[in-house]
Design an enzyme around this catalytic site. Structure first.
Site, mmCIF file in Angstrom:
data_model
loop_
_atom_site.group_PDB
_atom_site.id
_atom_site.type_symbol
_atom_site.label_atom_id
_atom_site.label_comp_id
_atom_site.label_asym_id
_atom_site.label_seq_id
_atom_site.Cartn_x
_atom_site.Cartn_y
_atom_site.Cartn_z
ATOM 1 N N CYS A 188 -16.227 -0.050 -7.773
ATOM 2 C CA CYS A 188 -15.721 -0.857 -9.484
ATOM 3 C C CYS A 188 -14.674 -1.914 -8.661
ATOM 4 C CB CYS A 188 -14.786 0.576 -9.399
ATOM 5 S SG CYS A 188 -13.780 0.887 -8.051
ATOM 6 N N ASP B 1 0.636 -0.882 0.364
ATOM 7 C CA ASP B 1 0.022 -0.217 -0.449
ATOM 8 C C ASP B 1 0.600 0.994 -0.174
ATOM 9 O OD1 ASP B 1 -2.413 1.699 0.349
ATOM 10 O OD2 ASP B 1 -1.893 1.823 2.143
ATOM 11 N N GLN C 40 -6.465 5.674 -4.739
ATOM 12 C CA GLN C 40 -6.328 7.336 -4.685
ATOM 13 C C GLN C 40 -7.458 8.272 -5.127
ATOM 14 O OE1 GLN C 40 -3.497 9.458 -3.850
ATOM 15 N NE2 GLN C 40 -3.019 6.961 -3.307
ATOM 16 N N ASP D 159 0.033 5.048 1.251
ATOM 17 C CA ASP D 159 0.281 5.815 1.820
ATOM 18 C C ASP D 159 0.159 4.926 3.914
ATOM 19 O OD1 ASP D 159 -0.029 8.105 0.381
ATOM 20 O OD2 ASP D 159 -2.626 8.022 0.680
ATOM 21 N N CYS E 285 -6.007 2.891 -7.808
ATOM 22 C CA CYS E 285 -7.570 3.363 -8.006
ATOM 23 C C CYS E 285 -7.524 4.799 -8.831
ATOM 24 C CB CYS E 285 -8.674 2.480 -7.310
ATOM 25 S SG CYS E 285 -10.138 2.329 -7.715
#
Length: 165
Positions: A100, A8, A53, A10, A90
């Site tokens: 999604c 990941d 994102q 962040d 994303c």
């Protein structure tokens, strides 16, 4: 087949701010993760970033700003001998663009990378600081490793399949 560590962004590679990182000025790479990622890289693991994102869908920052953050991420880690095979993101947010399959806990981005890079699922894991990261990894058939935000990755290297410190 290749071995890989999915990461990941962040809270794992850069400082978690509690909300979106919207500017390059706020983007702070976690320097304590240079060495553990270099160890993985040197051991032959592909390092692949998978990040939500949703701030893009919300209009809080632009694709150009996001790309500048990713360029800086690659630059700083490269100075320490670490290369990311790819950075997937994303750009959707359920409240703005609907649901999604690429937004974590969806696994579409991991599945694409697994196919593209011919990754052995038994020699792969996803390290993230949210349950959705672990869930996405497990949906894609790989081990999920949950860490605290901004935690040094050196503390979880022993959990990476096939890696010995």
């Amino acid at each position: 087949m290749n071995k890989a560590v999915f990461l990941d962004r962040d809270g794992v590679l850069n400082k978690e701010l509690g909300d979106y990182v919207c500017t390059l000025a706020d983007f702070q790479v976690l320097e304590h993760n240079y060495e553990p990622l270099k160890q993985l890289h040197d051991a032959g693991y592909l390092l692949i970033v998978v990040t939500n994102q949703g701030g893009l869908a919300k209009g809080w920052y632009t694709e150009a700003t996001l790309q500048s953050m990713h360029t800086e991420l690659r630059r700083q880690f490269a100075m320490h001998g670490v290369e990311f095979a790819e950075i997937y993101y994303c750009n959707h947010h359920p409240e703005y663009t609907g649901n999604c399959f690429c937004r974590k806990p969806g696994s579409l981005l991991l599945e694409k990378a697994i196919a593209r890079f011919n990754i052995d699922k038994n020699k792969a894991c996803f390290i993230g600081d949210r349950e959705r990261d672990v869930e996405a990894g497990e949906k894609a058939g790989i081990k999920g490793i949950l860490i605290d935000s901004d935690q040094p990755l050196s503390e979880v290297l022993h959990l990476v399949p096939g890696f010995s410190v």
